[in-house]
Design a protein around this motif. Sequence first.
Motif, PDB file in Angstrom:
ATOM      1  N   ARG A 118       0.847  -1.193   0.000  1.00  0.00           N
ATOM      2  CA  ARG A 118       0.000   0.000   0.000  1.00  0.00           C
ATOM      3  C   ARG A 118       0.880   1.239   0.000  1.00  0.00           C
ATOM      4  O   ARG A 118       1.877   1.303   0.719  1.00  0.00           O
ATOM      5  CB  ARG A 118      -0.892   0.017   1.243  1.00  0.00           C
ATOM      6  CG  ARG A 118      -1.747   1.267   1.380  1.00  0.00           C
ATOM      7  CD  ARG A 118      -2.649   1.204   2.626  1.00  0.00           C
ATOM      8  NE  ARG A 118      -3.395   2.429   2.793  1.00  0.00           N
ATOM      9  CZ  ARG A 118      -3.136   3.364   3.712  1.00  0.00           C
ATOM     10  NH1 ARG A 118      -2.142   3.202   4.580  1.00  0.00           N
ATOM     11  NH2 ARG A 118      -3.882   4.452   3.787  1.00  0.00           N
ATOM     12  N   TYR A 151       0.425   5.461   0.326  1.00  0.00           N
ATOM     13  CA  TYR A 151      -0.533   6.513   0.670  1.00  0.00           C
ATOM     14  C   TYR A 151       0.168   7.861   0.722  1.00  0.00           C
ATOM     15  O   TYR A 151       1.399   7.949   0.733  1.00  0.00           O
ATOM     16  CB  TYR A 151      -1.246   6.202   1.990  1.00  0.00           C
ATOM     17  CG  TYR A 151      -0.353   6.202   3.201  1.00  0.00           C
ATOM     18  CD1 TYR A 151      -0.257   7.337   4.020  1.00  0.00           C
ATOM     19  CD2 TYR A 151       0.398   5.081   3.547  1.00  0.00           C
ATOM     20  CE1 TYR A 151       0.570   7.335   5.129  1.00  0.00           C
ATOM     21  CE2 TYR A 151       1.211   5.077   4.651  1.00  0.00           C
ATOM     22  CZ  TYR A 151       1.302   6.212   5.438  1.00  0.00           C
ATOM     23  OH  TYR A 151       2.127   6.210   6.537  1.00  0.00           O
ATOM     24  N   ASN A 185      -7.006   6.834  -4.628  1.00  0.00           N
ATOM     25  CA  ASN A 185      -8.376   7.153  -4.236  1.00  0.00           C
ATOM     26  C   ASN A 185      -8.356   7.809  -2.867  1.00  0.00           C
ATOM     27  O   ASN A 185      -7.548   7.428  -2.008  1.00  0.00           O
ATOM     28  CB  ASN A 185      -9.236   5.886  -4.150  1.00  0.00           C
ATOM     29  CG  ASN A 185      -9.538   5.309  -5.510  1.00  0.00           C
ATOM     30  OD1 ASN A 185      -9.685   6.024  -6.484  1.00  0.00           O
ATOM     31  ND2 ASN A 185      -9.622   3.992  -5.576  1.00  0.00           N
ATOM     32  N   SER A 187      -9.151   8.193   0.874  1.00  0.00           N
ATOM     33  CA  SER A 187      -9.492   7.161   1.854  1.00  0.00           C
ATOM     34  C   SER A 187      -9.812   7.723   3.231  1.00  0.00           C
ATOM     35  O   SER A 187     -10.399   7.019   4.044  1.00  0.00           O
ATOM     36  CB  SER A 187      -8.357   6.138   1.963  1.00  0.00           C
ATOM     37  OG  SER A 187      -7.141   6.768   2.323  1.00  0.00           O
ATOM     38  N   ALA A 188      -9.444   8.970   3.485  1.00  0.00           N
ATOM     39  CA  ALA A 188      -9.727   9.560   4.801  1.00  0.00           C
ATOM     40  C   ALA A 188      -9.474  11.065   4.741  1.00  0.00           C
ATOM     41  O   ALA A 188      -8.837  11.557   3.813  1.00  0.00           O
ATOM     42  CB  ALA A 188      -8.845   8.926   5.873  1.00  0.00           C
ATOM     43  N   MET A 195      -4.953   9.890   0.525  1.00  0.00           N
ATOM     44  CA  MET A 195      -5.249   9.129  -0.680  1.00  0.00           C
ATOM     45  C   MET A 195      -4.332   7.919  -0.696  1.00  0.00           C
ATOM     46  O   MET A 195      -3.199   7.986  -0.209  1.00  0.00           O
ATOM     47  CB  MET A 195      -5.043   9.994  -1.930  1.00  0.00           C
ATOM     48  CG  MET A 195      -5.935  11.231  -1.958  1.00  0.00           C
ATOM     49  SD  MET A 195      -5.693  12.267  -3.432  1.00  0.00           S
ATOM     50  CE  MET A 195      -6.586  11.301  -4.668  1.00  0.00           C
ATOM     51  N   ASP A 196      -4.815   6.805  -1.262  1.00  0.00           N
ATOM     52  CA  ASP A 196      -3.973   5.620  -1.301  1.00  0.00           C
ATOM     53  C   ASP A 196      -4.235   4.778  -2.537  1.00  0.00           C
ATOM     54  O   ASP A 196      -5.222   4.961  -3.249  1.00  0.00           O
ATOM     55  CB  ASP A 196      -4.137   4.780  -0.030  1.00  0.00           C
ATOM     56  CG  ASP A 196      -5.482   4.089   0.094  1.00  0.00           C
ATOM     57  OD1 ASP A 196      -6.345   4.229  -0.790  1.00  0.00           O
ATOM     58  OD2 ASP A 196      -5.667   3.382   1.102  1.00  0.00           O
ATOM     59  N   ASP A 202      -3.293   0.474  -3.602  1.00  0.00           N
ATOM     60  CA  ASP A 202      -2.651  -0.765  -3.185  1.00  0.00           C
ATOM     61  C   ASP A 202      -2.093  -1.482  -4.414  1.00  0.00           C
ATOM     62  O   ASP A 202      -2.393  -1.130  -5.554  1.00  0.00           O
ATOM     63  CB  ASP A 202      -3.600  -1.664  -2.378  1.00  0.00           C
ATOM     64  CG  ASP A 202      -4.815  -2.125  -3.162  1.00  0.00           C
ATOM     65  OD1 ASP A 202      -4.714  -2.409  -4.374  1.00  0.00           O
ATOM     66  OD2 ASP A 202      -5.893  -2.212  -2.542  1.00  0.00           O
ATOM     67  N   ARG A 226      -4.664  -2.840  -7.007  1.00  0.00           N
ATOM     68  CA  ARG A 226      -5.278  -1.794  -7.827  1.00  0.00           C
ATOM     69  C   ARG A 226      -4.267  -1.242  -8.830  1.00  0.00           C
ATOM     70  O   ARG A 226      -4.591  -0.981  -9.977  1.00  0.00           O
ATOM     71  CB  ARG A 226      -5.807  -0.674  -6.913  1.00  0.00           C
ATOM     72  CG  ARG A 226      -7.033  -0.023  -7.444  1.00  0.00           C
ATOM     73  CD  ARG A 226      -7.788   0.817  -6.434  1.00  0.00           C
ATOM     74  NE  ARG A 226      -7.012   1.873  -5.816  1.00  0.00           N
ATOM     75  CZ  ARG A 226      -6.890   2.065  -4.507  1.00  0.00           C
ATOM     76  NH1 ARG A 226      -7.497   1.273  -3.654  1.00  0.00           N
ATOM     77  NH2 ARG A 226      -6.170   3.056  -4.029  1.00  0.00           N
TER      78      ARG A 226
END
Length: 190
Positions: free
Chosen positions: A123, A125, A145, A147-148, A160-161, A163, A166
């Motif tokens: 991952r 981020y 994308n 993510s928090a 944004m992260d 993996d 993806r």
Amino acid sequence: MNQRRTRLRPKRLEDAAQDYAWARDPELCELEATFPVSIPYADYLRIYRLELLHEPKGCQRLAIETIQGEHIGNCMCYQMDEDKRETEVGILIGNRAYWDRGYGTEAMELLLGHVFAQTPMERVYLHTLSWNLRAQRCFARCGFNPSADESRWGHRFVVMDIDRGRWQARQEKTGPPPQGEGGPGSVPQA
């Protein structure tokens, strides 16, 4: 045809003067959610030299340069956590002549290729300021994308992260990004 215009390379002492100028630039510092450097260049250079000699564990700093060899920015992996198999990344195109022309997107794609091809990280981020929509569009083009949301140091950030799965699916769909001279995800050694 996807022509490569940038490459990543390890930081060098010769980068210090340009990095110092960028670190003193108020607009660039605002984009980095930091304050401009105020120490004299001689002190900055001494610290810079030590950081090059003793890069912290879990950190890899890279220069972004054009194929012609012009240093236009920097990117890095930090907080590389081998147990969690994740790393945070950051990027700055300091040379404004290369803004809004896809150089940041290409450099980030190269960095992702490096991380996923050369490390066990699963991952990747990053934190980007909530108001920096240009950066968020760049990262989305690279497959990140949101993510928090986070608040720290008096700023609002979007986390944004992406993996490995993806990223690989994206590579299969769109084709690999332009590669470094040593193959997929390679970064020449210092």
